[in-house]
Design an enzyme around this catalytic site. Structure first.
Site, PDB file in Angstrom:
ATOM      1  N   THR A 151       2.387   7.028  -1.213  1.00 41.03           N
ATOM      2  CA  THR A 151       3.406   6.881  -0.340  1.00 41.03           C
ATOM      3  C   THR A 151       4.594   5.879  -0.822  1.00 41.03           C
ATOM      4  OG1 THR A 151       1.958   5.194   0.828  1.00 41.03           O
ATOM      5  CG2 THR A 151       1.756   7.350   1.762  1.00 41.03           C
ATOM      6  N   LYS A 177      -4.475   5.963  -4.056  1.00 35.78           N
ATOM      7  CA  LYS A 177      -2.923   5.306  -3.659  1.00 35.78           C
ATOM      8  C   LYS A 177      -3.349   4.134  -2.697  1.00 35.78           C
ATOM      9  CE  LYS A 177      -1.219   5.875  -0.242  1.00 35.78           C
ATOM     10  NZ  LYS A 177      -0.952   4.952   0.793  1.00 35.78           N
ATOM     11  N   THR A 188      -2.747   2.374   4.040  1.00 39.09           N
ATOM     12  CA  THR A 188      -4.140   3.084   3.688  1.00 39.09           C
ATOM     13  C   THR A 188      -4.555   3.194   2.169  1.00 39.09           C
ATOM     14  OG1 THR A 188      -3.610   4.580   5.586  1.00 39.09           O
ATOM     15  CG2 THR A 188      -4.989   5.693   3.787  1.00 39.09           C
ATOM     16  N   GLU A 271       3.237  -3.228  -2.335  1.00 38.31           N
ATOM     17  CA  GLU A 271       4.481  -3.103  -1.826  1.00 38.31           C
ATOM     18  C   GLU A 271       5.511  -4.665  -2.228  1.00 38.31           C
ATOM     19  OE1 GLU A 271       4.261  -2.324   2.102  1.00 38.31           O
ATOM     20  OE2 GLU A 271       4.056  -0.232   1.526  1.00 38.31           O
ATOM     21  N   ASN A 393       9.143  -2.558   4.363  1.00 36.71           N
ATOM     22  CA  ASN A 393       8.258  -2.221   5.533  1.00 36.71           C
ATOM     23  C   ASN A 393       9.155  -2.347   6.759  1.00 36.71           C
ATOM     24  OD1 ASN A 393       5.379  -1.820   5.061  1.00 36.71           O
ATOM     25  ND2 ASN A 393       5.667  -3.491   3.795  1.00 36.71           N
ATOM     26  N   THR A 398      12.123   5.340   8.534  1.00 45.31           N
ATOM     27  CA  THR A 398      13.379   5.514   8.401  1.00 45.31           C
ATOM     28  C   THR A 398      13.926   6.401   6.955  1.00 45.31           C
ATOM     29  OG1 THR A 398      14.194   3.624   7.747  1.00 45.31           O
ATOM     30  CG2 THR A 398      14.220   4.018  10.049  1.00 45.31           C
TER      31      THR A 398
END
Lengths: 398, 398
Positions: A151, A177, A188, A271, A393, A398
Site C-alpha cells: 500500500t 507488507k 495492516t 511511513e 496519512n 485521495t
C-alpha cells in the site's frame, strides 16, 4: 519476467506465486493489486490474526478455513481492506476464495484470503475474480506477489532462509507488507511465509505463535492491531525432510528468522520514517511492566518527534515510561542513549551536550531504560514521526 | 500596565498576581517565566495532580502542602519542569516555596508550586528566587501570570465566571497553560483557579475532582498525564457569601465552568492544531468502554491526520474503536460525521462523496460512534495532527 527480488532457486519446493492488475482502487489500474500463492500439494497451515474487535471479513473467513489445518493457497489484494463492509464484504471474501480455489483446483475451504487498504469501501469483486483467473503462478512470481500487496510501502518486503536438516535442504520464504505507522494505529500488516519443511500441524501452530511474538508483536502488540492484520504460514513438506524432534526445531527456526527479517524491513519502511530506534527496558518489576514501558516509549509522539528532530529531549522517554502504567522508581531509574548515560540513579548525569546531540543524531538509536525495580526486561522497535508521515496519512484515500 | 486580558473588576476579591523574568531557560531572558498568585487571607485549597509514576518535585511538594487544606498562594515557572531532577530538584522546589512564602509573608507550607518545561534539567533556582522577590502582585497581574506559565502555547488562557449567591456577587477566575499534544503525551497542563466563594474544604475537594472530570480529564485522562500536571483551586471566602447548601453548589458551578472553558481553550490551542473534533461514543456496553473508545479515537494518529487532511477516511475511526479494548458489535455499529451517517447497522451507508468531503473539511467536526451494544456513552475532544506539530516537537529544547 526474470525477477531479481526472488530468485527461483531460493523458493521453497512446490510453491508458486503470481499477481495481476484488478484496478481495485478506482483509477489505479496500472499496478499489481491481486496476488496468489499456490502449493502443488496440501500444506499444514497456521495463522495469527488481528485482535481488533472490528475484524475484517477476509480474516474471519481465513480463520474459519484454518480450522481444518490444511491450505493449498492464499489470495490477497491491496487497495481496499474489505473491513467494515457488512454482509456484502462477507460475500466478497467468499467470492475471492472461490475464484482462487477454481484457479488452484482445490476446495474453497483450502484457501486463505487477506485484504489491505481503505476501510469501509466495498471490493470490486467481479474485477478481482477475473484478475485471479488470469494469474499464472510460477516459481518466479513471488516478487510480483510482494508488489501486489503493497500500500504505502516504498519497497516490497521479502525474506529467505535455508538450512540443512539431516542432509536435506529446507527453505523458507516470506513476503510482507507493512508501512503505516506500525503501532499504535498501524496500517495492516500482512505476512505470508511458505516453507518446504515437513512440520506437523501442532508444531506449526506453536511455531507461528512464537515467531509472531519475537517479530511482528515486538512492533505491533496485541490489542493495537489493525482490522486486517494477518500472518499465515504454510508448510508443504516438499523438501522430504523427516519431521523428527530436532529437525522440526531447526525448520521452525527458519520460519522465525524469516518473520524477524520481515518485521525489521517493515519498521525500516514505516511511513515517512527517517530514523529507527530500539528501546530496551530493564529493571522492571515484571515482564508485563517491561513490555508496557517499552511499547509506550516507542509509540510516544513526543519521543518520536524528538528523535526525528535529533532534539536531545530525553526526559520525554522517562515521562513516557512513567505514564505507561509500569511501576517505576524514578529515584533509582536510569536512561542511556546510544551507550551514553543521561539519567542515572534517579538524577540527570553530567554529560557533554555535544555527545548527547551526537547520540540523538544517529540514524539508528539504541535506548536503554532501567525502571530501577526488578529483573524483567523487554525490547521494542519504533520509528520517528516526520512531517512526511503526516502528509502521507492526510491524503491516504485521495 | 493596564491588562485587557484580565480586567481588575473581574478578579475575585482578595486575590492578586504578578510575574517576573528569571531567565529560566538559558538565553531566553526577555520573557515572563515566573509567576505568583497571592490571597490576602488563608484559602481553602484542593488540587488534582498527574498520575504519572514519574512525578515532578513541585507536584510532590504541593500535594504535601495541601494536606493542611490551607494555602495563601501559588508560585509557578515555565521553561524547565523540574522533573527527573533527583534531590537537587526537591531542594529547588522547596527554595521556590520559601522565596514565595517570604514574599507573601506566610509559612512555606501555605504555598503551592508548579513547574513546566523541559524534563531533566535543573532549575536556576537562585535566579528564580530573586525574580520571585521582585514580583509586585496586584489585581491587574493575572494576565502576566498567565503569560509567565506559557510554553508552546500561542496565547494565554484565562476564564472568568461570576454569579449572585444570596445577593452576593461571587467570582471565579482561572488561568491555565496546555498546548502540547494534550494526550496521550500531553505537555504539562497547569491550571490555577481562584474564587472568592466561601467553600468548606470537604466541598472544595469534591468540587475539584468533579470539575477535573468534566473538563481536563476529558482531554487528558488519568494515566496519560505528564510528569507535572497540576490543577489547584483556592477559595478565600472574600465574597462574604455564606456557605449554605445551595450556595455551595452554585459557587462550585463557577469553578466547573471556569475549568471547562480553560480545557476548551487548551484543546483549541494545541500544538500545530488547525482543527478540533469531538467524539461522542454511544451504545457502549459500559461507561468505561465508552470512554476508552472515545479516547482511543481522539488520540489515533491515523484519525488525526485524516482530519487534518480532510481525508474522508472514516474507517480509521471504527478501527480505532475496535482496537481500544471496548466491546464493539461491528455488525450493529454506526458512525456519523457532522450529522452524516457514513456507517449504519454494520455496513457503509450510501452517501454523496461531496457531502462526506464537506463534513471532513469543517474546522470543528462532530463525530458520533455507536458501538451497537448498550446504553453507556462518553465524550472526548481531540485535535488534528499537522506537520507543524512535528516541527514544534522536533525542536522543543533547541
Amino acid at each position: 519476467m526474470n525477477d531479481e527480488l526472488v530468485p527461483a532457486d531460493r523458493v521453497p519446493r512446490g510453491f508458486r506465486a503470481g499477481a495481476a492488475r484488478a484496478g481495485v482502487k478506482t483509477g489505479v489500474a496500472d499496478r499489481l493489486d491481486v496476488g496468489l500463492i499456490v502449493s502443488d500439494r496440501p500444506c499444514a497451515a497456521a495463522g495469527v490474526f488481528t485482535t481488533n474487535r472490528v475484524i475484517a471479513a477476509p480474516c474471519v473467513l481465513t480463520r474459519a478455513n484454518l480450522a481444518g489445518g490444511t491450505l493449498r493457497g492464499v489470495v490477497a489484494n491491496s487497495g481496499i481492506a474489505n473491513a467494515c463492509t457488512g454482509e456484502e464484504g462477507d460475500r466478497a471474501a467468499a467470492t475471492m476464495v472461490e475464484a482462487a480455489a477454481a484457479a488452484i483446483g482445490c476446495a474453497p475451504a483450502e484457501v486463505g484470503v487477506a485484504s489491505t487498504g481503505v476501510i469501509g469501501w466495498q471490493l470490486p469483486v467481479g474485477r478481482i475474480a477475473r484478475a485471479i483467473a488470469e494469474i499464472r503462478p510460477s516459481e518466479r512470481g513471488f516478487g510480483d506477489f510482494a508488489r501486489a500487496i503493497m500500500t504505502t510501502d516504498t519497497k516490497p518486503k521479502v525474506a529467505f532462509a535455508e538450512t540443512d536438516v539431516d542432509g536435506m535442504s529446507v527453505r523458507s520464504l516470506g513476503v510482507a507488507k507493512g508501512a503505516g505507522m506500525i503501532h499504535p494505529d498501524m496500517a495492516t500488516l500482512l505476512a505470508f511465509v511458505v516453507t518446504d519443511a515437513a512440520l506437523p500441524l501442532d508444531d506449526l501452530r506453536a511455531v507461528v505463535g512464537a515467531a509472531a511474538d519475537r517479530s511482528f508483536n515486538a512492533i505491533s502488540v496485541d490489542g493495537d492491531t489493525s482490522t486486517n492484520d494477518t500472518l499465515l504460514v504454510l508448510a508443504n513438506g516438499a523438501s522430504d525432510m523427516r519431521p523428527s524432534g530436532d529437525a522440526v526445531a531447526r525448520a521452525a527456526g527458519l520460519v522465525t528468522r524469516v518473520c524477524e527479517s520481515l518485521a525489521r524491513q517493515i519498521v525500516a519502511d514505516g511511513e515517512g520514517v527517517t530514523k529507527v530506534f530500539e528501546v530496551r527496558v530493564t529493571g522492571a518489576a515484571s515482564r508485563d511492566d517491561a513490555r508496557r514501558a517499552a511499547r509506550t516509549i516507542t509509540t510516544s509522539n513526543l519521543v518520536k518527534t524528538a528523535i526525528h528532530g535529533a532534539d536531545p529531549n530525553w526526559g520525554r522517554i522517562l515521562a513516557a515510561a512513567g505514564r505507561s502504567g509500569a511501576r517505576v522508581d524514578d529515584r533509582r531509574a536510569g536512561v542511556r542513549i546510544g551507550g551514553l548515560d543521561v539519567y542515572r540513579d534517579g538524577a540527570p548525569a553530567r554529560i557533554d551536550p555535544a555527545d548527547l546531540r551526537r547520540a540523538f543524531a544517529a540514524k539508528e538509536i539504541a535506548i536503554e531504560v532501567s525502571l530501577g525495580l526488578g529483573d524483567a526486561d523487554a525490547t521494542a522497535w519504533g520509528t520517528d514521526l516526520s512531517a512526511e508521515y503526516v502528509r502521507i496519512n492526510a491524503e491516504y484515500t485521495t
